[in-house]
Write a protein that holds these residues in place. Structure first.
Motif, PDB file in Angstrom:
ATOM      1  N   ARG A   1       3.232   9.384 -10.438  1.00 32.47           N
ATOM      2  CA  ARG A   1       2.534   9.434 -11.724  1.00 32.47           C
ATOM      3  C   ARG A   1       1.754  10.751 -11.863  1.00 32.47           C
ATOM      4  NH1 ARG A   1       0.267   4.836 -11.348  1.00 32.47           N
ATOM      5  NH2 ARG A   1       1.794   3.657 -12.564  1.00 32.47           N
ATOM      6  N   ARG A   2       1.164  11.212 -10.763  1.00 30.87           N
ATOM      7  CA  ARG A   2       0.438  12.494 -10.812  1.00 30.87           C
ATOM      8  C   ARG A   2       1.397  13.666 -11.036  1.00 30.87           C
ATOM      9  NH1 ARG A   2      -2.446   9.889  -6.490  1.00 30.87           N
ATOM     10  NH2 ARG A   2      -4.563   9.334  -7.145  1.00 30.87           N
ATOM     11  N   GLN A   3       2.595  13.573 -10.481  1.00 30.89           N
ATOM     12  CA  GLN A   3       3.584  14.628 -10.715  1.00 30.89           C
ATOM     13  C   GLN A   3       3.979  14.689 -12.181  1.00 30.89           C
ATOM     14  OE1 GLN A   3       6.783  13.803  -8.002  1.00 30.89           O
ATOM     15  NE2 GLN A   3       5.723  14.700  -6.231  1.00 30.89           N
TER      16      GLN A   3
ATOM     17  N   ALA B   1       9.840   4.501  -7.685  1.00 27.47           N
ATOM     18  CA  ALA B   1       8.663   4.044  -6.942  1.00 27.47           C
ATOM     19  C   ALA B   1       8.139   2.729  -7.513  1.00 27.47           C
ATOM     20  CB  ALA B   1       7.578   5.112  -6.970  1.00 27.47           C
ATOM     21  N   GLN B   2       8.199   2.594  -8.853  1.00 32.97           N
ATOM     22  CA  GLN B   2       7.756   1.343  -9.471  1.00 32.97           C
ATOM     23  C   GLN B   2       8.683   0.191  -9.096  1.00 32.97           C
ATOM     24  OE1 GLN B   2       4.866   1.026 -11.377  1.00 32.97           O
ATOM     25  NE2 GLN B   2       5.315  -1.151 -11.110  1.00 32.97           N
ATOM     26  N   VAL B   3       9.988   0.469  -9.023  1.00 35.95           N
ATOM     27  CA  VAL B   3      10.942  -0.565  -8.594  1.00 35.95           C
ATOM     28  C   VAL B   3      10.647  -1.009  -7.170  1.00 35.95           C
ATOM     29  CG1 VAL B   3      13.367  -0.980  -8.026  1.00 35.95           C
ATOM     30  CG2 VAL B   3      12.775   0.110 -10.185  1.00 35.95           C
ATOM     31  N   ASP B   4      10.402  -0.034  -6.290  1.00 36.41           N
ATOM     32  CA  ASP B   4      10.057  -0.378  -4.904  1.00 36.41           C
ATOM     33  C   ASP B   4       8.754  -1.187  -4.848  1.00 36.41           C
ATOM     34  OD1 ASP B   4      12.299   0.951  -4.063  1.00 36.41           O
ATOM     35  OD2 ASP B   4      11.251   2.837  -3.651  1.00 36.41           O
ATOM     36  N   LEU B   5       7.827  -0.846  -5.736  1.00 34.23           N
ATOM     37  CA  LEU B   5       6.580  -1.607  -5.771  1.00 34.23           C
ATOM     38  C   LEU B   5       6.820  -3.024  -6.281  1.00 34.23           C
ATOM     39  CD1 LEU B   5       3.481  -1.712  -5.513  1.00 34.23           C
ATOM     40  CD2 LEU B   5       3.348  -0.815  -7.852  1.00 34.23           C
ATOM     41  N   ASP B   6       7.654  -3.143  -7.314  1.00 34.13           N
ATOM     42  CA  ASP B   6       7.949  -4.475  -7.854  1.00 34.13           C
ATOM     43  C   ASP B   6       8.688  -5.348  -6.839  1.00 34.13           C
ATOM     44  OD1 ASP B   6       6.751  -3.702 -10.190  1.00 34.13           O
ATOM     45  OD2 ASP B   6       8.630  -3.153 -11.197  1.00 34.13           O
ATOM     46  N   LYS B   7       9.478  -4.724  -5.968  1.00 38.40           N
ATOM     47  CA  LYS B   7      10.226  -5.495  -4.977  1.00 38.40           C
ATOM     48  C   LYS B   7       9.313  -6.134  -3.937  1.00 38.40           C
ATOM     49  CE  LYS B   7      14.661  -3.068  -5.235  1.00 38.40           C
ATOM     50  NZ  LYS B   7      15.634  -2.217  -4.499  1.00 38.40           N
TER      51      LYS B   7
ATOM     52  N   SER C   1       0.826  -1.219   0.000  1.00 38.90           N
ATOM     53  CA  SER C   1       0.000   0.000   0.000  1.00 38.90           C
ATOM     54  C   SER C   1       0.857   1.264   0.000  1.00 38.90           C
ATOM     55  CB  SER C   1      -0.921  -0.010   1.221  1.00 38.90           C
ATOM     56  OG  SER C   1      -0.167  -0.144   2.421  1.00 38.90           O
ATOM     57  N   LYS C   2       1.943   1.261   0.748  1.00 41.78           N
ATOM     58  CA  LYS C   2       2.825   2.425   0.792  1.00 41.78           C
ATOM     59  C   LYS C   2       3.507   2.633  -0.552  1.00 41.78           C
ATOM     60  CE  LYS C   2       6.837   4.258   3.269  1.00 41.78           C
ATOM     61  NZ  LYS C   2       7.821   4.014   4.353  1.00 41.78           N
ATOM     62  N   GLN C   3       4.001   1.574  -1.138  1.00 42.76           N
ATOM     63  CA  GLN C   3       4.684   1.680  -2.432  1.00 42.76           C
ATOM     64  C   GLN C   3       3.702   2.069  -3.546  1.00 42.76           C
ATOM     65  OE1 GLN C   3       5.025  -0.756  -0.260  1.00 42.76           O
ATOM     66  NE2 GLN C   3       7.206  -0.808   0.272  1.00 42.76           N
ATOM     67  N   GLN C   4       2.477   1.552  -3.476  1.00 42.96           N
ATOM     68  CA  GLN C   4       1.481   1.909  -4.486  1.00 42.96           C
ATOM     69  C   GLN C   4       1.128   3.386  -4.398  1.00 42.96           C
ATOM     70  OE1 GLN C   4       0.138  -0.301  -6.918  1.00 42.96           O
ATOM     71  NE2 GLN C   4      -0.450   1.704  -7.726  1.00 42.96           N
ATOM     72  N   ALA C   5       1.034   3.900  -3.172  1.00 43.45           N
ATOM     73  CA  ALA C   5       0.750   5.331  -3.001  1.00 43.45           C
ATOM     74  C   ALA C   5       1.892   6.182  -3.565  1.00 43.45           C
ATOM     75  CB  ALA C   5       0.536   5.638  -1.521  1.00 43.45           C
TER      76      ALA C   5
END
Length: 410
Positions: free
Chosen positions: A118-120, A221-227, A108-112
């Motif tokens: 992405r919004r930036q 952030a995507q890398v952290d999410l993939d991890k 949840s933290k990584q997705q946020a």
């Protein structure tokens, strides 16, 4: 025992045949248990000497070892970040393909963080669109300033021409006012041009740099999410995987399980030969192996590498001096054996204990014409006695299941 039997056929048997048919001595009459040493002393002594020489030659030039194992290394299953397990995709034991997910942490933290990044990026895209509009507005302001400047300049030139023809028609104060107005209109053009250059710089440098930074933050952030999804790095089997949903995973603690590569322990055997065979062992030697997990089968092997150092001599630097006397157990020479033919280790369970023989070959030296007859005979003898060790290996392979199942208290 086999060496003793072979040597006795060359020493004791001829001595007995000489005593029996030349001197007429018979077993049970002249040759008894008490007189056998006196009667066959030459044959017995020669048999013992020949047996020792044969055993020494065989074990030196054709070394054997029981320290052979199909070693393999496992890959620990751990995550790169701390987290709570949210989903488990495999069971306690099972096969996985490369890239297949094993378990997933709460993300949840990584997705946020991904959504924010992405919004930036989207916000910077919008700013680039607005900057394009600002650039069009700056162009319009430049045209407007140029029109005002031209109008003021035309009026100034008209007044100056009238003043040149008749100085009383136009007052000097009016000409000065018009000159100030022209200068103001020129300053307006400069301001509009500078504004356009600022918008161009913003479009060409600032906004692309900000977008690149935002995209890099999105990628991170995507890398952290993939991890948060732990995947198999190689095709193999997952073993001892007892992770459950809700467990806390720490990469510095114990692993969640092990991943055994598909080819682990199925391509090479690692053997430990005695140190005395250091001058004999070399690449290219033909070898044979018999493994406990595949009984009654002799596997042709070849020596592919010989480790040129002994692991027993390794030490780790510290605050105390190393006492060589503490190295009580002598080390062995590590030799890597690969099957001579494809699929040679098929059916051998990884980690299986094996027996291996290596055979010295002097074929190239015998093909040379620079060696004498005595050396040639000796090399032929060295190569020939390898048959003894080959027979011993086959006897061991034949008796291995019996010894394991019957005489070891299985």
């Amino acid at each position: 025992m086999l060496e003793l039997l072979l040597c006795s056929m060359l020493t004791i048997l001829p001595d007995y045949l000489f005593r029996r048919y030349r001197q007429g001595r018979r077993i049970g009459h002249e040759i008894t248990l008490f007189s056998v040493w006196f009667e066959l002393r030459w044959g017995i002594v020669c048999c013992l000497m020949l047996t020792v020489a044969l055993i020494t030659t065989v074990f030196y030039f054709h070394p054997s070892t029981t320290n052979v194992t199909a070693l393999f290394r496992t890959v620990p299953i751990i995550s790169e970040t701390n987290g709570r397990v949210a989903e488990v995709f495999v069971r306690l034991s099972g096969r996985v393909e490369r890239g297949e997910p094993i378990f997933r942490l709460d993300n949840s933290k990584q997705q946020a963080a991904v959504d924010t990044a992405r919004r930036q990026v989207a916000e910077l895209d919008a700013q680039m669109v607005v900057a394009q509009s600002d650039l069009a507005a700056a162009d319009a302001q430049i045209e407007q300033a140029k029109s005002a400047y031209k109008q003021a300049l035309d009026e100034l030139e008209t007044k100056q021409e009238l003043n040149r023809r008749n100085a009383d028609i136009v007052a000097r104060r009016e000409i000065e006012r018009l000159q100030v107005a022209v200068d103001g209109r020129q300053a307006g053009i400069d301001v509009a041009t500078a504004t356009r250059k600022a918008v161009e710089a913003k479009l060409a440098i600032l906004l692309p740099a900000q977008k690149a930074s935002a995209e890099a933050a999105l990628a991170q952030a995507q890398v952290d999410l993939d991890k948060t999804i732990i995947r198999a790095g190689i095709t193999g089997r997952v073993e001892q995987f007892a992770l459950q949903v809700g467990d806390i995973v720490n990469p510095f603690a114990r692993a969640a399980g092990v991943l055994i590569p598909e080819t682990a322990g199925r391509t090479v055997l690692i053997a430990g030969f005695g140190q005395i065979e250091a001058q004999v062992m070399r690449k290219g030697l033909i070898a044979e192996a018999a493994c406990m997990s595949k009984p009654w089968v002799i596997i042709p092997m070849v020596v592919t590498d010989v480790q040129d150092y002994i692991a027993a001599g390794q030490f780790r630097g510290g605050e105390q001096l190393v006492d060589v006397q503490s190295v009580v157990r002598p080390g062995t020479i590590t030799v890597f054996l690969e099957p001579l033919y494809a699929g040679g280790l098929e059916g051998v369970t990884p980690g299986s204990s094996c027996i291996a023989n290596a055979y010295t070959s002097n074929h190239e030296r015998l093909a040379s014409k620079d060696i004498g007859s005595f050396a040639r005979f000796g090399l032929h003898m060295v190569d020939a006695v390898g048959l003894v060790h080959a027979m011993l290996l086959r006897i061991q392979a034949l008796l291995l299941p019996v010894q394991t199942l019957v005489f070891s208290g299985h």
